[in-house]
Write an enzyme that holds these catalytic residues in place. Structure first.
Site, PDB file in Angstrom:
ATOM      1  N   VAL A  41     -13.239  23.840   0.131  1.00  0.00           N
ATOM      2  CA  VAL A  41     -14.392  24.160  -0.713  1.00  0.00           C
ATOM      3  C   VAL A  41     -15.677  24.433   0.081  1.00  0.00           C
ATOM      4  O   VAL A  41     -16.741  24.600  -0.505  1.00  0.00           O
ATOM      5  CB  VAL A  41     -14.631  23.071  -1.788  1.00  0.00           C
ATOM      6  N   ASN A  90     -16.931  15.352  -4.394  1.00  0.00           N
ATOM      7  CA  ASN A  90     -16.678  14.151  -3.594  1.00  0.00           C
ATOM      8  C   ASN A  90     -16.350  14.434  -2.130  1.00  0.00           C
ATOM      9  O   ASN A  90     -16.273  13.508  -1.333  1.00  0.00           O
ATOM     10  CB  ASN A  90     -15.523  13.367  -4.257  1.00  0.00           C
ATOM     11  N   SER A 122     -24.586   9.271  -0.248  1.00  0.00           N
ATOM     12  CA  SER A 122     -24.340   8.068   0.566  1.00  0.00           C
ATOM     13  C   SER A 122     -25.674   7.353   0.758  1.00  0.00           C
ATOM     14  O   SER A 122     -26.734   8.001   0.770  1.00  0.00           O
ATOM     15  CB  SER A 122     -23.795   8.485   1.936  1.00  0.00           C
ATOM     16  N   TYR A 181     -24.648  13.726   9.080  1.00  0.00           N
ATOM     17  CA  TYR A 181     -24.111  13.158   7.833  1.00  0.00           C
ATOM     18  C   TYR A 181     -25.265  12.741   6.909  1.00  0.00           C
ATOM     19  O   TYR A 181     -25.343  13.164   5.756  1.00  0.00           O
ATOM     20  CB  TYR A 181     -23.216  11.957   8.176  1.00  0.00           C
ATOM     21  N   ALA A 235     -28.441  13.551   7.026  1.00  0.00           N
ATOM     22  CA  ALA A 235     -29.319  14.673   6.662  1.00  0.00           C
ATOM     23  C   ALA A 235     -28.672  15.559   5.595  1.00  0.00           C
ATOM     24  O   ALA A 235     -29.345  16.012   4.663  1.00  0.00           O
ATOM     25  CB  ALA A 235     -29.655  15.494   7.910  1.00  0.00           C
ATOM     26  N   SER A 236     -27.376  15.788   5.708  1.00  0.00           N
ATOM     27  CA  SER A 236     -26.696  16.628   4.701  1.00  0.00           C
ATOM     28  C   SER A 236     -26.669  15.923   3.348  1.00  0.00           C
ATOM     29  O   SER A 236     -26.835  16.552   2.298  1.00  0.00           O
ATOM     30  CB  SER A 236     -25.273  16.984   5.156  1.00  0.00           C
ATOM     31  N   LYS A 237     -26.503  14.604   3.362  1.00  0.00           N
ATOM     32  CA  LYS A 237     -26.490  13.846   2.100  1.00  0.00           C
ATOM     33  C   LYS A 237     -27.906  13.756   1.509  1.00  0.00           C
ATOM     34  O   LYS A 237     -28.072  13.738   0.284  1.00  0.00           O
ATOM     35  CB  LYS A 237     -25.893  12.458   2.320  1.00  0.00           C
TER      36      LYS A 237
HETATM   37  N1  LIG Z   1     -16.160   5.485   2.568  1.00  0.00           N
HETATM   38  C1  LIG Z   1     -17.445   5.169   2.612  1.00  0.00           C
HETATM   39  O1  LIG Z   1     -17.858   4.104   3.127  1.00  0.00           O
HETATM   40  C2  LIG Z   1     -18.445   6.114   2.001  1.00  0.00           C
HETATM   41  C3  LIG Z   1     -19.768   5.700   1.931  1.00  0.00           C
HETATM   42  C4  LIG Z   1     -20.707   6.552   1.386  1.00  0.00           C
HETATM   43  C5  LIG Z   1     -20.313   7.783   0.918  1.00  0.00           C
HETATM   44  N2  LIG Z   1     -19.029   8.171   0.995  1.00  0.00           N
HETATM   45  C6  LIG Z   1     -18.666   9.507   0.509  1.00  0.00           C
HETATM   46  O2  LIG Z   1     -17.596   9.439  -0.404  1.00  0.00           O
HETATM   47  C7  LIG Z   1     -16.860  10.657  -0.364  1.00  0.00           C
HETATM   48  C8  LIG Z   1     -15.392  10.370  -0.209  1.00  0.00           C
HETATM   49  O3  LIG Z   1     -15.186   9.539   0.869  1.00  0.00           O
HETATM   50  P1  LIG Z   1     -13.798   8.827   1.141  1.00  0.00           P
HETATM   51  O4  LIG Z   1     -14.102   7.690   2.042  1.00  0.00           O
HETATM   52  O5  LIG Z   1     -13.080   8.566  -0.114  1.00  0.00           O
HETATM   53  O6  LIG Z   1     -13.079   9.974   2.007  1.00  0.00           O
HETATM   54  P2  LIG Z   1     -11.640  10.646   2.049  1.00  0.00           P
HETATM   55  O7  LIG Z   1     -11.644  11.420   3.315  1.00  0.00           O
HETATM   56  O8  LIG Z   1     -10.535   9.651   1.850  1.00  0.00           O
HETATM   57  O9  LIG Z   1     -11.617  11.643   0.811  1.00  0.00           O
HETATM   58  C9  LIG Z   1     -12.254  12.869   0.856  1.00  0.00           C
HETATM   59  C10 LIG Z   1     -11.250  13.973   0.538  1.00  0.00           C
HETATM   60  O10 LIG Z   1     -11.947  15.201   0.663  1.00  0.00           O
HETATM   61  C11 LIG Z   1     -11.082  16.144   1.248  1.00  0.00           C
HETATM   62  N3  LIG Z   1     -11.845  17.190   1.901  1.00  0.00           N
HETATM   63  C12 LIG Z   1     -12.611  17.085   3.023  1.00  0.00           C
HETATM   64  N4  LIG Z   1     -13.132  18.274   3.317  1.00  0.00           N
HETATM   65  C13 LIG Z   1     -12.707  19.154   2.378  1.00  0.00           C
HETATM   66  C14 LIG Z   1     -12.913  20.539   2.150  1.00  0.00           C
HETATM   67  N5  LIG Z   1     -13.663  21.269   2.977  1.00  0.00           N
HETATM   68  N6  LIG Z   1     -12.328  21.113   1.074  1.00  0.00           N
HETATM   69  C15 LIG Z   1     -11.566  20.391   0.236  1.00  0.00           C
HETATM   70  N7  LIG Z   1     -11.317  19.068   0.407  1.00  0.00           N
HETATM   71  C16 LIG Z   1     -11.883  18.469   1.470  1.00  0.00           C
HETATM   72  C17 LIG Z   1     -10.220  15.356   2.215  1.00  0.00           C
HETATM   73  O11 LIG Z   1      -8.992  16.028   2.478  1.00  0.00           O
HETATM   74  C18 LIG Z   1     -10.039  14.029   1.484  1.00  0.00           C
HETATM   75  O12 LIG Z   1      -8.840  14.007   0.738  1.00  0.00           O
HETATM   76  C19 LIG Z   1     -17.452  11.474   0.793  1.00  0.00           C
HETATM   77  O13 LIG Z   1     -18.359  12.413   0.286  1.00  0.00           O
HETATM   78  C20 LIG Z   1     -18.171  10.423   1.602  1.00  0.00           C
HETATM   79  O14 LIG Z   1     -19.237  10.974   2.349  1.00  0.00           O
HETATM   80  C21 LIG Z   1     -18.071   7.367   1.541  1.00  0.00           C
END
Ligand SMILES: NC(=O)c1ccc[n+]([C@@H]2O[C@H](COP(=O)([O-])OP(=O)(O)OC[C@H]3O[C@@H](n4cnc5c(N)ncnc54)[C@H](O)[C@@H]3O)[C@@H](O)[C@H]2O)c1
Length: 267
Positions: free
Chosen positions: A69, A95, A147, A161, A163-165
Site C-alpha cells: 500500500v 495499520n 504511535s 518513525y 516523524a512519519s507518525k
Molecule cells: N508494536 C508496537 O509496540 C507499536 C507501538 C506503536 C505503534 N505501533 C503501530 O502499530 C501498527 C502495527 O504494528 P504491529 O506491531 O502490529 O506490526 P506488524 O508488523 O505485526 O503488522 C503490520 C502488518 O503490516 C504489513 N505491512 C507492512 N508494510 C506494508 C505495506 N507496504 N503494504 C501492505 N502491508 C504492509 C506487514 O506485512 C504486517 O503484516 C504499525 O503502524 C505500528 O507502527 C506499534
C-alpha cells in the site's frame, strides 16, 4: 456482540510479521467478532490468509487481498476490489507501519523515504481513494494507527518513525475537519509499548533496548510503563472497535493514547 453489525471494514496491514497477534490482525478479528465483514489487506499473502482463516473459522466473514500500500496503483486496485466484493466501505483502519533505527545523522536517505512511504504515504493514498466512497455513502470512520513516538522520545532512536507518525497525526486532524460535514470521521490511535511480533522480530529494536536479547527487551519495556507492563494487540483492537463503531459518532480528529500511562510520566 454486534457493535459493527452490517458494516464493511477494510483493515490495511491485517497480517502480522510473525506468529502471534499484531495490532492489525487483532483488529480484523475483533471487527469480525462484532459483526463486520472484513476486507483484510497485507503485502504478506500468507499472513493475511491466516487472519482470514481465523475469522472464517470463528464463523465470521472476511476476504483477503494482497497489496503493497505504499504503491498508488495497488491502493487503487485494493479499493476497487473491496467495492466489487462488498459495494461499500464503512470503516478504514490504516495499520501498516515499519520502524528503522537511527538519528537524523545516522539514517540514510533511502531508509527515510521508505519509512515515510510505508507509514505515511500509505494512509494518504488509502484515504484519498476511500473518502470519496464514504462521502457518497453518507459517512464512515477512518482510524489511523500512529504511535506515542509521534509525541515523545520513548528512549529509542528512530527519528523517521516518530516523524512519519507525527505527520500522520496532523494529516488526521486536517482530514477530520475537512470531511466532518460529509460525516467521515478520522481519528488516530497512539499505541504505547505493545508486545507484538513486529517488536519481537525487529533486530534493531532488540539491539537498541538490550544488545539483541529479546527477553531483556521485554523486561526493559515493561519497566518503562507506569502500569508495569506492555500492552497487547487487543488493547489497540478494542480502541479501534470504539472508533469504528457508532458509539464514537461525535468523535473526530482525536489522538487516542493507549499506553498504560507512559506519556503522562516525565522521565
Ligand atoms: N508494536 C508496537 O509496540 C507499536 C507501538 C506503536 C505503534 N505501533 C503501530 O502499530 C501498527 C502495527 O504494528 P504491529 O506491531 O502490529 O506490526 P506488524 O508488523 O505485526 O503488522 C503490520 C502488518 O503490516 C504489513 N505491512 C507492512 N508494510 C506494508 C505495506 N507496504 N503494504 C501492505 N502491508 C504492509 C506487514 O506485512 C504486517 O503484516 C504499525 O503502524 C505500528 O507502527 C506499534
Amino acid at each position: 456482540m454486534e457493535r459493527l453489525k452490517d458494516k464493511i471494514a477494510m483493515v490495511v496491514g491485517a497480517g502480522s510479521i510473525g506468529p502471534g497477534w499484531g495490532n492489525g490482525k487483532a483488529t480484523a478479528v475483533t471487527f469480525a467478532r462484532e459483526g463486520a465483514e472484513v476486507f483484510c489487506v497485507d503485502r504478506n499473502a500468507a499472513a493475511v490468509a491466516e487472519t482470514v482463516k481465523i475469522i472464517t473459522g470463528e464463523g465470521g466473514k472476511a476476504t483477503a487481498f494482497t497489496a503493497d500500500v505504499s504503491q498508488a496503483d495497488q491502493v487503487e486496485a485494493m479499493v476497487a476490489a473491496c467495492l466489487k466484493a462488498y459495494g461499500r466501505i464503512d470503516v478504514l483502519d490504516n495499520n501498516v507501519g515499519i520502524a528503522e533505527m537511527g538519528s537524523v545523522v545516522e539514517v540514510n536517505e533511502a531508509s527515510w523515504d521508505h519509512v515515510f512511504a510505508v507509514n505515511l504515504k500509505s494512509a494518504y493514498l488509502a484515504m484519498k481513494h476511500v473518502i470519496p466512497v464514504m462521502v457518497r455513502q453518507g459517512g464512515g470512520s477512518i482510524i489511523n494507527i500512529s504511535s506515542i513516538a509521534s509525541i515523545r522520545h520513548v528512549g529509542i532512536s528512530y527519528v523517521s518513525y516518530g516523524a512519519s507518525k507525527a505527520a500522520m497525526n496532523q494529516m488526521t486532524r486536517t482530514t477530520a475537519v475537512e470531511f466532518a460535514a460529509g460525516h467521515v470521521r478520522v481519528n488516530a490511535i497512539l499505541p504505547g509499548l505493545m508486545k507484538t511480533p513486529m517488536v519481537e522480530h525487529s533486530a534493531g529494536l532488540a539491539a537498541s533496548y538490550a544488545k539483541g536479547d529479546v527477553e531483556a527487551m521485554w523486561r526493559a519495556r515493561d519497566a518503562q510503563v507506569p502500569m508495569g507492563h506492555m500492552g497487547e494487540a487487543w488493547d489497540v483492537a478494542n480502541a479501534a472497535l470504539y472508533l469504528a463503531s457508532d458509539e464514537s459518532r461525535y468523535v473526530t480528529g482525536i489522538e487516542l493514547v493507549v499506553d498504560g500511562g507512559l506519556t503522562c510520566r516525565a522521565g
